[in-house]
Design an enzyme around this catalytic site. Structure first.
Site, short mmCIF file in Angstrom:
data_model
loop_
_atom_site.label_atom_id
_atom_site.label_comp_id
_atom_site.label_asym_id
_atom_site.label_seq_id
_atom_site.Cartn_x
_atom_site.Cartn_y
_atom_site.Cartn_z
N LYS A 1 0.85 -1.19 0.00
CA LYS A 1 0.00 0.00 0.00
C LYS A 1 0.88 1.24 0.00
O LYS A 1 1.61 1.49 0.96
CB LYS A 1 -0.91 0.06 1.23
CG LYS A 1 -1.96 1.19 1.10
CD LYS A 1 -2.56 1.58 2.44
CE LYS A 1 -1.68 2.53 3.21
NZ LYS A 1 -1.56 3.88 2.59
N GLY B 1 7.30 4.32 8.61
CA GLY B 1 6.41 5.43 8.97
C GLY B 1 6.68 5.90 10.38
O GLY B 1 7.80 5.73 10.91
N SER B 2 5.67 6.45 11.02
CA SER B 2 5.85 7.04 12.34
C SER B 2 5.97 5.98 13.42
O SER B 2 5.46 4.87 13.29
CB SER B 2 4.69 7.98 12.66
OG SER B 2 3.52 7.23 12.95
N THR B 3 6.63 6.35 14.51
CA THR B 3 6.77 5.44 15.64
C THR B 3 5.42 5.09 16.25
O THR B 3 5.19 3.94 16.64
CB THR B 3 7.70 6.06 16.69
OG1 THR B 3 9.02 6.21 16.12
CG2 THR B 3 7.81 5.19 17.93
N VAL C 1 2.48 4.82 14.79
CA VAL C 1 1.80 3.82 13.97
C VAL C 1 2.52 2.48 14.09
O VAL C 1 1.88 1.42 14.10
CB VAL C 1 1.71 4.28 12.50
CG1 VAL C 1 1.10 3.18 11.63
CG2 VAL C 1 0.87 5.55 12.40
N GLU D 1 10.69 0.37 10.29
CA GLU D 1 11.64 1.48 10.11
C GLU D 1 10.87 2.74 10.42
O GLU D 1 10.00 3.16 9.65
CB GLU D 1 12.19 1.47 8.68
CG GLU D 1 13.44 2.32 8.51
CD GLU D 1 13.14 3.73 8.08
OE1 GLU D 1 13.12 4.62 8.97
OE2 GLU D 1 12.90 3.96 6.89
N GLU E 1 10.25 14.80 16.81
CA GLU E 1 10.59 14.76 15.38
C GLU E 1 9.70 15.76 14.64
O GLU E 1 8.49 15.58 14.54
CB GLU E 1 10.39 13.35 14.83
CG GLU E 1 10.83 13.20 13.39
CD GLU E 1 10.62 11.80 12.84
OE1 GLU E 1 11.36 11.41 11.92
OE2 GLU E 1 9.71 11.10 13.33
#
Length: 798
Positions: free
Chosen positions: A193, A245-247, A249, A267, A398
């Protein structure tokens, strides 16, 4: 019209637009909303919910995409599953030919993909043209090579199966290549996706898959938002999830798939330090900042967003940086002279602006380019903060935009402390003309990628990934291919029925049968090299052969685990010991255990009820296992990766740090040693929950540790109820990795409870190993799980 002589005097840039006619024509030809690419063909959007795709620089609509539903995801996963059998059975050479063809087709369309990426994402055309697309091509070429070699280089491994992959919007095509290329090379099939903000290069990539004749179902691309991504990650027939993506999520995904048996690589975010020493080439370091934080509008997970500058040169460095800001050009991404393009969306602009405002509110001095921003589009002036402290929001959060926060340090030790003062650990950049200083800092900083006198160097031949809350797993190189393979022995383990747990009652056992004629045997915990009473003061009865009470063991609690973790944390020098010294200690441990052979054999028969012959077999295997890992301590090492010219990239194996180990009941001595030894051989410190049914084995074992020069805190033994203690270890933020061998329910609990600091876990999912087998009970799989790889980019050659 400007004269050349005038231009040479002013050095002003004129417009240098990149033509986008081909992309505009392609979009017109696809005026209807894009559907999905499933089973080798594009679907119609039909009555699906349509998500608009907007050019962030012009605010114009480029296209529409269908939001993937549960039915769409299920269809894609079924197509991937159907294709997996044939694709995984193709020879590596046959798969390599497809990957090579994809690389060639991408290469022939580099300009088209570059323009499309810049229009879709907002990044400057020279970045997409010179960095993103060539790197994507490089990944497919590189992994075509791995496909050729995988059968020889990864003997004993098989493809995982169907891979669910969710990628972000900051490097749309490159992240696609990072995910799809290794998955296909290893023999897997894919459901990917793209980000709903930047889906267009994925659609063009799907067209290439069709052009090269990639078998239907091998690559499936489902469009949609976060809900669609969750459907892919959670689908019961997906075997592997890869997410960038974000931590936050990443935590959701870890919790969502806990207990499913899915392989997972994450990652995630970063707050990377950019460290400038007083002996650095300051002009080069300034250009490094340009690449570290203003590259891709700062929308980079490994961006050097924390500038740490040695105090003696700070003001001079800041002055050079402010002057450099004056020349930064913000504007049209399709202008080849643009340095900083458009932020991906208005929502992201709002978030970045709020964090900038917070930094000013907290007393930071903000320096931004004075050059005018375009009147239309999502733009933010690049800049940096000074006069902020380590607790400032802009130093901790971040920002994911073109703004850094600068603070100073005095000594190398302080630089290390500041660099590691974050929950993240993705990357770091070190600037010094003293190679000793640079390498010393590189070894000490907690980051998965370290650049020396350079930044944001990326290559398919070097692994990329983080420590701590920046995730786990690697992308690229040999270590990245492991993420898409599973060891055959582990895949074949039988699922066993969970036996009744032992009683952990602290009540007296006066009515029970008790071994007569012997001195009472009551063990303690072993913490920091000393025997320690349990915090609650409670013990539980330990039953042996004939259901006779043969002693008592501590019934430990959260505080006992906390004390053990603190003791392990203090033993950090073990990880810094030479591998030879660690090997010597482990050999000595085996030697001392052998001296107590008769005692341990008797204890094994008394505790577990096995015959003397079986006890001898377990003991002898335990000695061999200790010697095996003593031998491996100075032989399981890193690699030098072939990457870009003028660099040598060192892939260094580093210990996780404090590692939790939860042991099974079967073969209690051998299984405990089989789990502890690879961890400590690689420099970790272990907090161990031994067999709850047979804990007295651990009580005898810590006496051997006492006489074997194992430093205090390297091995800590806490007895009690397995899953209660495992949950505490999983929740503890100072535990960096956790191995759990136990039930399916316990495995799910451990994975779910580990989301706090996103520690790496290795769980058995209720499958039983044959600990006597040298394939299942020992080997390089254990050693590989005991380390995380740090890639250090060192300048090399002229």
């Amino acid at each position: 019209m400007a004269q050349i002589k005038d231009i040479l005097n002013t050095m002003e840039y004129g417009p240098s637009p990149e033509a986008n006619g081909d992309v505009v024509a392609w979009l017109k030809n696809h005026s209807a909303p894009f559907g999905h690419f499933i089973n080798g063909r594009f679907t119609d959007a039909g009555n699906a919910q349509i998500i608009d795709v907007i050019n962030p620089a012009t605010e114009q609509r480029l296209a529409g995409i269908a939001k993937g539903t549960a039915e769409d995801v299920d269809t894609a996963v079924k197509a991937a599953r159907a294709a997996f059998g044939k694709w995984s059975k193709l020879s590596g050479h046959e798969r390599a030919k497809y990957l090579y063809a994809i690389a060639r087709h991408l290469q022939k369309r580099e300009r088209f993909f570059s323009v499309l990426e810049s229009m879709d994402n907002g990044k400057p055309i020279r970045e997409s043209r010179d960095i993103d697309v060539p790197l994507a091509v490089r990944h497919f070429y590189h992994h075509a090579g791995w496909a050729e070699m995988v059968e020889d280089e990864f003997r004993g491994f098989s493809p995982v199966g169907v891979c669910g992959q969710v990628i972000p919007w900051n490097f749309p095509l490159l992240m696609l290549a990072w995910k799809i290329a290794p998955a296909l090379a290893a023999g897997n099939t894919v459901v990917l996706k793209p980000a709903d903000l930047t889906p267009l290069t994925a659609i063009a990539f799907a067209e290439i898959c069709h052009e090269v004749g990639l078998p239907a179902g091998v690559v499936n691309i489902v469009q949609g938002d976060g809900e669609t991504g969750a459907l892919i990650c959670g689908h019961e027939d997906v075997n592997k999830v890869a997410f960038t993506g974000s931590t936050n999520v990443g935590r959701v995904i870890r919790e969502q798939i806990a207990g499913s048996g899915k392989k997972l690589s994450l990652e995630l975010g970063g707050k990377s330090p950019f460290i400038v020493f007083e002996d650095a080439d300051l002009d080069s370091a300034v250009e490094g900042v340009v690449d570290a934080i203003w590259f891709n509008q700062g929308e980079v997970c490994c961006a050097g967003s924390r500038l740490l500058v040695q105090e003696g040169i700070a003001e001079r460095f800041y002055a050079k940086l402010r002057k450099r800001l004056e020349t930064i050009r913000v504007g049209d991404p399709l202008d080849k002279s643009t340095d900083v393009g458009a932020i991906v969306s208005p929502l992201q602009v709002k978030r970045i602006s709020a964090l900038i405002a917070k930094g000013v509110e907290e007393g930071g001095a903000l320096w931004q380019t004075a050059n005018a921003l375009p009147a239309k589009g999502n733009f933010i002036a690049p800049g940096f903060f000074t006069e902020v402290d380590q607790a400032s929001t802009v130093c901790q959060v971040e920002i994911f935009g073109p703004v850094a926060a600068a603070t100073t340090f005095r000594t190398p030790a302080e630089a290390i402390a500041l660099a590691n003062n974050t929950s993240y650990g993705l990357a770091a950049s070190i600037w010094s003309e003293n190679i000793n200083t640079a390498l010393d800092i590189a070894a000490s900083v907690k980051a998965g990628v370290v650049w020396i006198n350079c930044t944001n160097m990326l290559d398919a031949g070097a692994g990329f990934g983080g420590y701590r809350e920046s995730g786990f797993g690697r992308e690229g190189a040999r270590e990245g291919l492991y993420e898409y393979l599973v060891s055959d022995w582990e895949k074949a383990l039988p699922l066993v029925k969970e036996t009744d747990a032992p009683s952990f009652s602290a009540l007296p056992v006066a009515s029970e049968k008790v071994a007569a004629g012997s001195i009472d045997r009551t063990m303690k915990n072993y913490v920091g090299g000393k025997q320690a009473r349990p915090d609650g003061g409670a013990s539980y009865a330990v039953y042996g052969k004939g259901n006779v009470v043969i002693g008592e063991a501590p019934l430990s609690n959260r505080k006992d685990i906390r004390n053990a973790v603190e003791a392990a944390a203090k033993a950090g020098s073990w990880g810094g010991a030479t591998t030879h010294n660690r090997a010597q200690v482990l050999y000595y441990l085996g030697e001392n255990l052998e001296q107590r052979r008769a005692e341990f054999i008797e204890l094994l028969t008394t505790s577990t009820g096995v015959s003397e012959k079986k006890a001898e077999e377990e003991f002898d295997a335990s000695i061999r296992r200790i010697f095996y890992y003593a031998a491996q301590a100075d032989k399981f090492d890193g690699a030098v990766h072939s990457t870009k010219s003028r660099h040598v990239t060192l892939a260094m194996n580093e210990p996780w740090g404090v590692t939790g180990i939860v042991c099974p009941d079967e073969l209690p001595l051998l299984s405990m040693i089989s789990l502890i030894l690879p961890a400590i051989a690689m420099g970790n410190r272990a907090v161990v929950v031994p067999s709850g049914r047979h804990p007295l084995i651990a009580g005898a074992f810590y006496q051997v540790l006492d006489t074997s020069d194992v430093p205090a805190g390297v091995v800590n033994l806490i007895t009690g109820e397995r899953d209660v203690l495992a949950k505490t270890l999983a929740e503890h933020d100072a535990v960096s990795a956790l191995w759990y061998v136990g039930s399916q329910a316990g495995s799910a609990m451990v994975e779910k409870a580990s989301t706090g600091n996103l520690k790496a876990t290795w769980v058995s999912n209720g499958r039983q190993r044959n600990w006597l087998d040298t394939v299942q009970g020992q080997g390089r799989d254990y050693l590989r799980r005991a380390v995380q790889v740090k890639n250090i980019w060192v300048p090399y050659g002229a």
